[in-house]
Design an enzyme around this catalytic site. Structure first.
Site, short mmCIF file in Angstrom:
data_model
loop_
_atom_site.label_atom_id
_atom_site.label_comp_id
_atom_site.label_asym_id
_atom_site.label_seq_id
_atom_site.Cartn_x
_atom_site.Cartn_y
_atom_site.Cartn_z
N CYS A 1 6.62 -7.58 -3.20
CA CYS A 1 7.85 -7.67 -4.00
C CYS A 1 8.37 -6.25 -4.15
O CYS A 1 7.59 -5.32 -4.42
CB CYS A 1 7.54 -8.28 -5.38
SG CYS A 1 8.93 -8.17 -6.55
N CYS B 1 14.84 -7.50 -1.24
CA CYS B 1 14.16 -8.48 -2.09
C CYS B 1 13.33 -9.39 -1.20
O CYS B 1 13.87 -10.04 -0.29
CB CYS B 1 15.21 -9.30 -2.85
SG CYS B 1 14.56 -10.68 -3.81
#
Length: 263
Positions: A184, A74
């Site tokens: 992302c 992440c």
């Protein structure tokens, strides 16, 4: 700690499976556990204190499940919490950052785009990396508001997401970017739509391959490679809807164990 213990992964949701896929492809003998914290997605819009708390929660869960090394799959958790995690827990912890360096070095137009969450783009770590490679390069930063939520709903191929991306890409196209950095881990699932919307000369780049190589390097350095030649076991957990995670990783076709877990 046994070498057959799993590699642990966590993300704010299902998107980190894009990183997980790269790692298990490079390391086919390794067992893995993946935590999709979808109930708290997206992390990118949360205050830094909450991002750190969630990152610690996920790390502790993976440690309790026997992980020998942890991949923070992440970008938002990495850029805001990685140093705290490394200072707090004794095992190797790998992070994921936007691949600004290869984009900046490869760009011919000297203009690159970065699509990321607010949490990543506003972090100190991102600013530091960006400054390092942005000399003589124009970087167009765009916050991908709404993208993670749609992917978490399984709508990565929808007309809704296509319309949203069309608007988000406008400033990048106006600046004639030749590289688009996906900042992302959810965003690699948008590559088919992005290829429809972008000119052919724009290279789309993400961090998955680099994270896989770094995971292998750390396993070797710490003598943690699994040398037992058996079929690996991959356990994927989500605290939201297992069917969305299962669809994304083609669980039936790949014979993967995807389950609900309250964490």
């Amino acid at each position: 700690m046994s070498n057959s213990n799993p590699i642990g992964f966590f993300d704010s949701g299902v998107g980190g499976t894009s990183i997980w896929k790269e790692v298990i492809q490079l390391l086919p003998n390794e067992n893995s556990i993946y935590l999709s914290d979808s109930i708290n997605a997206p992390y990118g819009e949360k205050p830094i204190e909450e991002i750190i708390a969630l990152s610690k929660k996920n790390t502790e869960k993976l440690i309790s499940m026997g992980s020998k090394i942890i991949v923070v799959a992440c970008n938002t958790a990495t850029t805001n919490a990685i140093q705290i995690l490394r200072d707090t827990y004794p095992l190797p912890i790998i992070g994921i950052e936007p691949a600004i360096k290869p984009a900046a070095l490869g760009s011919q137009t000297k203009s690159i785009g970065i699509l990321a969450t607010k949490g990543t783009l506003s972090s100190k770590l991102f600013s530091k990396t960006s400054e390092l490679y942005s000399k003589n390069i124009t970087i167009i930063e765009v916050v991908g508001n709404g993208l993670v939520s749609l992917i978490e709903q399984g709508k990565q191929d929808s007309e809704e997401i296509k319309g949203l991306l069309s608007n988000l890409l406008k400033p990048m196209l106006a600046a004639k970017i030749d590289y688009l950095v996906l900042g992302c881990s959810h965003y690699p699932y948008l590559v088919p739509v992005l290829k429809e919307l972008l000119p052919n000369d724009v290279t789309i780049i993400d961090s998955g391959e680099a994270v896989a190589r770094q995971t292998k390097k750390l396993l070797l350095e710490n003598n943690l490679m699994n040398n037992i030649n058996i079929s690996p076991k991959h356990l994927l957990f989500t605290n939201a809807k297992p069917e969305i995670l299962a669809n994304l990783v083609h669980a039936k076709k790949n014979n993967l164990d995807v389950s609900y877990l309250n964490f």
